[in-house]
Design an enzyme around this catalytic site. Sequence first.
Site, PDB file in Angstrom:
ATOM      1  N   ASP A 130       0.850  -1.195   0.000  1.00  0.00           N
ATOM      2  CA  ASP A 130       0.000   0.000   0.000  1.00  0.00           C
ATOM      3  C   ASP A 130       0.882   1.240   0.000  1.00  0.00           C
ATOM      4  O   ASP A 130       1.735   1.411   0.884  1.00  0.00           O
ATOM      5  CB  ASP A 130      -0.915  -0.002   1.223  1.00  0.00           C
ATOM      6  CG  ASP A 130      -2.156   0.846   1.003  1.00  0.00           C
ATOM      7  OD1 ASP A 130      -2.503   1.108  -0.165  1.00  0.00           O
ATOM      8  OD2 ASP A 130      -2.787   1.242   1.990  1.00  0.00           O
ATOM      9  N   PHE A 132       1.438   5.634  -0.496  1.00  0.00           N
ATOM     10  CA  PHE A 132       1.028   6.857   0.208  1.00  0.00           C
ATOM     11  C   PHE A 132       1.246   7.992  -0.785  1.00  0.00           C
ATOM     12  O   PHE A 132       2.097   8.839  -0.603  1.00  0.00           O
ATOM     13  CB  PHE A 132       1.933   6.988   1.447  1.00  0.00           C
ATOM     14  CG  PHE A 132       1.476   7.962   2.495  1.00  0.00           C
ATOM     15  CD1 PHE A 132       0.169   8.023   2.912  1.00  0.00           C
ATOM     16  CD2 PHE A 132       2.412   8.795   3.111  1.00  0.00           C
ATOM     17  CE1 PHE A 132      -0.229   8.908   3.906  1.00  0.00           C
ATOM     18  CE2 PHE A 132       2.036   9.680   4.103  1.00  0.00           C
ATOM     19  CZ  PHE A 132       0.715   9.732   4.507  1.00  0.00           C
ATOM     20  N   HIS A 137      -3.658  13.994   0.827  1.00  0.00           N
ATOM     21  CA  HIS A 137      -3.811  13.107   1.981  1.00  0.00           C
ATOM     22  C   HIS A 137      -2.566  13.160   2.870  1.00  0.00           C
ATOM     23  O   HIS A 137      -2.670  13.220   4.104  1.00  0.00           O
ATOM     24  CB  HIS A 137      -4.050  11.679   1.504  1.00  0.00           C
ATOM     25  CG  HIS A 137      -4.150  10.680   2.612  1.00  0.00           C
ATOM     26  ND1 HIS A 137      -5.105  10.750   3.599  1.00  0.00           N
ATOM     27  CD2 HIS A 137      -3.392   9.582   2.902  1.00  0.00           C
ATOM     28  CE1 HIS A 137      -4.953   9.746   4.444  1.00  0.00           C
ATOM     29  NE2 HIS A 137      -3.914   9.031   4.039  1.00  0.00           N
ATOM     30  N   GLU A 203     -10.903   3.777   3.771  1.00  0.00           N
ATOM     31  CA  GLU A 203     -10.120   4.661   2.915  1.00  0.00           C
ATOM     32  C   GLU A 203     -10.532   4.492   1.455  1.00  0.00           C
ATOM     33  O   GLU A 203     -10.756   3.384   0.993  1.00  0.00           O
ATOM     34  CB  GLU A 203      -8.625   4.357   3.071  1.00  0.00           C
ATOM     35  CG  GLU A 203      -8.112   4.594   4.490  1.00  0.00           C
ATOM     36  CD  GLU A 203      -6.610   4.437   4.588  1.00  0.00           C
ATOM     37  OE1 GLU A 203      -5.899   5.008   3.736  1.00  0.00           O
ATOM     38  OE2 GLU A 203      -6.157   3.747   5.505  1.00  0.00           O
ATOM     39  N   GLU A 205      -9.441   4.284  -2.001  1.00  0.00           N
ATOM     40  CA  GLU A 205      -8.221   4.008  -2.754  1.00  0.00           C
ATOM     41  C   GLU A 205      -8.563   3.301  -4.061  1.00  0.00           C
ATOM     42  O   GLU A 205      -9.669   2.816  -4.259  1.00  0.00           O
ATOM     43  CB  GLU A 205      -7.270   3.092  -1.967  1.00  0.00           C
ATOM     44  CG  GLU A 205      -6.837   3.609  -0.614  1.00  0.00           C
ATOM     45  CD  GLU A 205      -5.719   2.779  -0.017  1.00  0.00           C
ATOM     46  OE1 GLU A 205      -4.936   2.182  -0.797  1.00  0.00           O
ATOM     47  OE2 GLU A 205      -5.612   2.730   1.218  1.00  0.00           O
ATOM     48  N   ASP A 237      -9.018   0.195   2.180  1.00  0.00           N
ATOM     49  CA  ASP A 237      -8.018  -0.269   3.145  1.00  0.00           C
ATOM     50  C   ASP A 237      -8.554   0.029   4.546  1.00  0.00           C
ATOM     51  O   ASP A 237      -8.339   1.092   5.100  1.00  0.00           O
ATOM     52  CB  ASP A 237      -6.702   0.472   2.888  1.00  0.00           C
ATOM     53  CG  ASP A 237      -5.653   0.171   3.933  1.00  0.00           C
ATOM     54  OD1 ASP A 237      -5.711  -0.914   4.531  1.00  0.00           O
ATOM     55  OD2 ASP A 237      -4.783   1.029   4.152  1.00  0.00           O
ATOM     56  N   GLN A 244      -3.670   1.055  15.533  1.00  0.00           N
ATOM     57  CA  GLN A 244      -2.532   1.493  14.725  1.00  0.00           C
ATOM     58  C   GLN A 244      -1.681   2.524  15.463  1.00  0.00           C
ATOM     59  O   GLN A 244      -0.444   2.461  15.445  1.00  0.00           O
ATOM     60  CB  GLN A 244      -3.023   2.073  13.398  1.00  0.00           C
ATOM     61  CG  GLN A 244      -1.918   2.545  12.480  1.00  0.00           C
ATOM     62  CD  GLN A 244      -2.467   3.222  11.226  1.00  0.00           C
ATOM     63  OE1 GLN A 244      -3.667   3.226  10.981  1.00  0.00           O
ATOM     64  NE2 GLN A 244      -1.583   3.804  10.435  1.00  0.00           N
ATOM     65  N   SER A 261      -8.841  -5.895   3.924  1.00  0.00           N
ATOM     66  CA  SER A 261      -8.860  -4.884   2.870  1.00  0.00           C
ATOM     67  C   SER A 261      -9.808  -5.379   1.792  1.00  0.00           C
ATOM     68  O   SER A 261      -9.789  -6.563   1.436  1.00  0.00           O
ATOM     69  CB  SER A 261      -7.462  -4.661   2.270  1.00  0.00           C
ATOM     70  OG  SER A 261      -6.558  -4.181   3.242  1.00  0.00           O
ATOM     71  N   THR A 354      -4.844   6.421   0.340  1.00  0.00           N
ATOM     72  CA  THR A 354      -6.042   7.265   0.271  1.00  0.00           C
ATOM     73  C   THR A 354      -5.864   8.369  -0.769  1.00  0.00           C
ATOM     74  O   THR A 354      -4.843   9.058  -0.796  1.00  0.00           O
ATOM     75  CB  THR A 354      -6.330   7.895   1.638  1.00  0.00           C
ATOM     76  OG1 THR A 354      -6.593   6.856   2.581  1.00  0.00           O
ATOM     77  CG2 THR A 354      -7.546   8.810   1.566  1.00  0.00           C
TER      78      THR A 354
END
Length: 392
Positions: A130, A132, A137, A203, A205, A237, A244, A261, A354
């Site tokens: 995943d 970023f 975001h 999220e 995505e 996700d 977390q 997910s 995201t």
Amino acid sequence: MALKSFIEVHSDSHFPIQNLPFGVFKPLPTSPPRPGVAIGDYVLDLSQIALAGLFNGPALNGTDCFLQPNLNKFLSLGRPAWKEARATLQKLLSSTEPTLRDNADLREKSLVPMSKVEMVLPVVIGDYTDFFSSIYHTKNCGIIFRGPQTPIRDNWFQLPVAYHGRASSIIVSGTDVVRPRGQSAPTGSPPVQFGPSKKLDFELEMAVVVGPGNELGKPIDIKEAADHIFGLVLMNDWSARDIQAWESFPLGPFLGKSFGSTISPWIVTLDALEPFACDAPKQDPKPLPYLTEKISKNYDVSLEVRIKPVGEQDSHVVSRSNLKHLYWTLTQQLAHHTVNGCNLRPGDLLGTGTISGPVWLQSFPTFLGSCLKLILLYHVVLNRNRILLDAC
């Protein structure tokens, strides 16, 4: 003249002949899964088309890739096979081609109403990463954690940041997700908390489905990266933010991300998305040579998230964005993933992270009027210990 199918397709359908996304389905609960494409309100059974000998071009003739319970073998054949399959299917489904249109027996066997099928995961996913990649975001997250002075770290502008996720818990849209349990930070002096997550979120995505991939130790050149992307799926996700936040330092997400997910059942190919290609944002500083593209492009794909509280008929828009807002392109993500020699394999999944946009959703305050009902929804969900997905 615009390409038109002999199958009636409503004007607002997501599945015209110009799309033809690939998936895997079961026509009956007891049936083995088989590949198909979506056309209007139907699924075209590719195993029946293959058994009829209609995939007879040089790239697909003699292969049993459409007699498999997943799309991995088809993905491994590469772009020539993908383009040939798409061209063959568009021809067979067109209004001017009699081969399928005038064969009542083949039509009966191969065209299944979408309302009657069960969709399953379209590929066997060996690995999942995943990224970023949305600057908006990333900035929003940085402001929360580091303040507005330096919301984005310098390294983010040099490389596509990512973490390795859990492939075994990726599920198809419509599958129940069990609310995760775990540790969260103590509040004040009491000891660490343990129990169902109280800060579960989702999220917006998309994710790349990898095609042929590469051998261990042999990176994929940025110029060839697009040939290793079969297509895209929607992705959710799921994140347990309280779990977390407590576990992430110093090594990052673990149980807060690995419980589930969700991806959409249909894979939209890059060829189908090509008419929606657009320029990617300008990158400053200029990427290193292995990430520099002669033509850097994204895709103009509108994205929207809706929530429908229990007991209500109407859903509420809580987010609107667009795939074109990615700072790091899909091909840059893939090339960076392999630059150290890491091998990608057919069916691997690369999430975008995201996808936020530059504009605050003006209709969101309207949704806040349903806040009390939504809290009640979460209370009910928590008691049932399940989250029901309507769509990805």
